[in-house]
Design an enzyme around this catalytic site. Structure first.
Site: not given
Ligand code: EPZ
Length: 437
Positions: A18-19, A113, A118, A305, A418
Site C-alpha cells: 500500500k505504502n 482537525c 496536522r 505498524d 483500506r
C-alpha cells in the site's frame, strides 16, 4: 463474523505494498507520458486516491486486475477537492507534481482537525527550503503553496525522520535541475521503490545512510517498462502474527527477509518457528510462546505498524510483555477492544532520558499520554463485539476474534479494506472461520 478456534494453515500470497502504490501513483504525475504500474493492490486507500486523481483530470485505466495505467498528460487542476483530499492521508504529497506542473497547489489539511496543523510541519519546512511559499488558512483548512520564483535545489535536514516527508522531498528534487541533498532521511524500504521508479525515469538518486542526494532533471524520461510494486511487508506481519496466535503454520509468498529482519528476530525470541525460503517465509507454532519486550523504531527496527498484531500474539505468550511506541503518539486504540475479550493490558510511561528526542512525534508534556503497555499472558480470550478504529488495529481485531472462543463480530470492516486486499478470502483459504456480512 468470526468463529474462533481454528488454526491458520496453508499458503497466502501478499499483495503489492500500500505504502509504495500510493506514492508511485502520485510520482507518476511527474512524468511526461503514460505510466504502467503492476502488482498494484486493490485496496480502499488506492481507490480513494484514484478518485482524487480523476478529479484532477488524470487518466486512470485498470489494464488488468493489478495493472494500472496512469496518463498524467491530462492533469489540469491544481486544487485538491476537500471531499477527496480529506479521505487520503497522502494527498499532501501532491505538492510535488502540482508545484512542478502549475507553480502552485491548493491542498486540504490531511484529514485532520480544521484548527490545528496536522503534523506535516516537517514537510512544510522542507517545501520552503526548496523555494516554495506555503501558507495555511485555518478558515478553509487548506494549505496553499506557490513557487513564484521557481523551485531551487537545496541542502535540507529533517529535524526528525519522516517516511512520507522523505518521499516528498525526493519527488520535489527530481524535477529541480542540479544536485539536492536531503539529510536525516527515513529508511523504510518502501522509499527504495520510489527511488527505483524515478531512476528508471532518468533521475540519479543516491542513498548514503540517512543522506539522500538527488540530481534533478528538467523532465523525466518515459518509462518503457511497467514498474512492479514490491510486496507488502505490513501484510506479511499481520498474517504471520495471525498464524502464530492461532497455533498455525503458514507460508507467505512474497515475504522477504530483508524487509522483515527485526520481526523475524522477535518471532524467534518468542519461541516460534521461522523458515526462510527463496521467495517466501514459513511461520509456524512450535510450543508455548515466550513474552517479549518491544520498542518500535524506524526501519530497520520493529515497525510501529507491527506492534498491534504483535500485542494480540503476546496475550497468548507466558509472562509479561511490553510494547513501547516511539513513532506515533498513543497508537494503542486496539487495547480497549482486546480488553473486552478478556486480555489484560496496563498502560505505563517508561522512564525516558529526553522525550523530545526519543519520540518521533512532536512530544508535548501537556498532552503526554502513556506510550507503553504491559501485556499479561497467557490469557484466555472470549468472544465479543469489536469496533475497528484504524487500519492496523482493525486487522489485529480479526486475529483476536480468531483466537477467542465462540463467535465474534468485528464492525467497520471497510476500514480494514483500506489496507488489506480481500482479507477474509485470504484468511478463509488458510482455514479461518470468517465471513463478511
Ligand atoms: C508512513 O507514515 C506510513 N504511511 C505509515 O503507515 C507508517 O506507520 C509510518 O510511515 C512509519 O513507517 C504511509 O506511507 C502512507 P512519518 P508517515 O512521517 O510518513 C510525526 C499505515 O497504516 N510527524 O514517518 O505519516 C508523525 O505524526 C501507515 O500504513 C510530525 O510530527 O509517518 C509520526 O508521529 C500508518 N510532523 C512520526 O512523526 C511531520 O511533519 C513519524 O511520522 C511529519 C511526521
Amino acid at each position: 463474523m468470526i468463529q474462533g478456534g481454528s488454526a491458520l494453515k496453508g499458503t497466502v500470497t501478499l499483495s503489492g505494498a500500500k505504502n509504495v502504490a500510493l506514492k508511485l501513483i502520485i510520482a507518476s504525475l511527474l512524468c511526461e507520458g503514460r505510466v504502467v504500474l503492476t502488482n498494484v493492490p486493490r485496496i480502499g486507500d488506492v481507490e480513494e486516491l484514484l478518485h482524487l486523481m480523476i478529479d484532477l483530470g488524470v487518466g486512470i485505466n485498470w489494464k488488468d486486475k493489478h495493472e494500472l495505467e496512469i496518463d498524467p498528460t491530462t492533469l489540469k487542476n491544481h486544487k485538491v477537492d476537500l471531499l477527496y483530499g480529506s479521505k487520503t492521508r497522502v494527498s499532501f504529497m501532491l505538492f510535488a507534481p502540482l508545484l512542478h506542473r502549475f507553480g502552485r497547489a491548493l491542498i486540504p489539511n490531511p484529514g485532520g482537525c480544521r484548527i490545528g496543523e496536522r503534523p506535516i510541519d516537517r514537510h512544510i519546512e522542507m517545501l520552503r527550503a526548496f523555494g516554495a511559499q506555503v501558507e495555511y488558512d485555518s478558515s478553509t483548512g487548506y494549505y496553499s503553496a506557490k513557487a513564484n520564483s521557481g523551485l531551487k535545489t537545496a541542502k535540507f535536514r529533517f529535524s526528525k525522520p519522516t517516511h512520507t516527508g522523505t518521499e516528498l522531498a525526493i519527488m520535489l528534487a527530481s524535477l529541480i535541475e542540479g544536485q539536492s541533498t536531503i539529510e536525516n532521511c527515513a529508511r523504510e524500504p518502501e522509499i527504495d521503490d520510489l527511488i527505483a521508479f524515478l531512476a528508471m525515469a532518468g533521475v540519479k538518486i543516491e542513498r548514503n545512510d540517512d543522506v539522500i542526494s538527488v540530481w534533478g532533471v528538467s523532465k523525466l524520461k518515459n518509462n518503457k517498462e511497467p514498474f512492479t510494486i514490491s510486496f507488502d511487508r505490513n501484510e506479511a506481519v499481520t498474517y504471520a502474527s495471525f498464524a502464530l496466535a492461532t497455533k498455525g503454520d503458514i507460508e507467505i509468498i512474497g515475504a522477504s527477509r530483508e524487509t522483515l529482519s527485526s520481526f523475524i528476530e522477535k518471532v524467534r525470541e518468542a519461541g516460534a518457528g521461522v523458515e526462510e525460503k527463496d521467495n517466501s517465509i514459513r511461520f509456524f507454532y512450535q510450543g508455548p510462546l515466550k513474552a517479549t519486550e518491544i520498542v518500535t523504531d524506524v526501519s530497520p527496527g520493529f515497525m510501529t505498524d507491527w506492534q498491534a498484531p504483535w500485542a494480540v500474539l503476546m496475550t497468548q505468550a507466558e509472562g509479561v510483555s511490553t510494547i513501547h511506541e516511539r513513532i506515533f503518539e498513543n497508537r494503542f486504540s486496539y487495547a480497549p477492544e482486546l480488553i473486552k475479550l478478556g486480555a489484560k493490558f496496563e498502560y505505563f510511561s517508561p522512564p525516558v532520558e529526553n522525550r523530545e528526542d526519543f519520540y518521533h512525534f512532536n512530544w508535548k508534556a501537556e498532552n503526554a499520554s502513556p506510550q507503553a503497555v504491559r501485556i499479561y499472558g497467557k490469557t484466555k480470550l472470549h468472544n465479543g463485539v469489536l469496533k475497528v478504529t484504524d487500519l492496523r488495529a482493525g486487522a489485529t481485531l480479526l486475529i483476536a476474534a480468531s483466537v477467542a472462543s465462540g463467535e465474534s463480530v468485528v464492525l467497520g470492516a471497510s476500514i480494514i479494506d483500506r489496507g488489506y486486499e480481500t482479507i477474509e478470502v485470504k484468511l478463509r483459504q488458510m482455514g479461518a472461520n470468517i465471513k463478511r456480512v
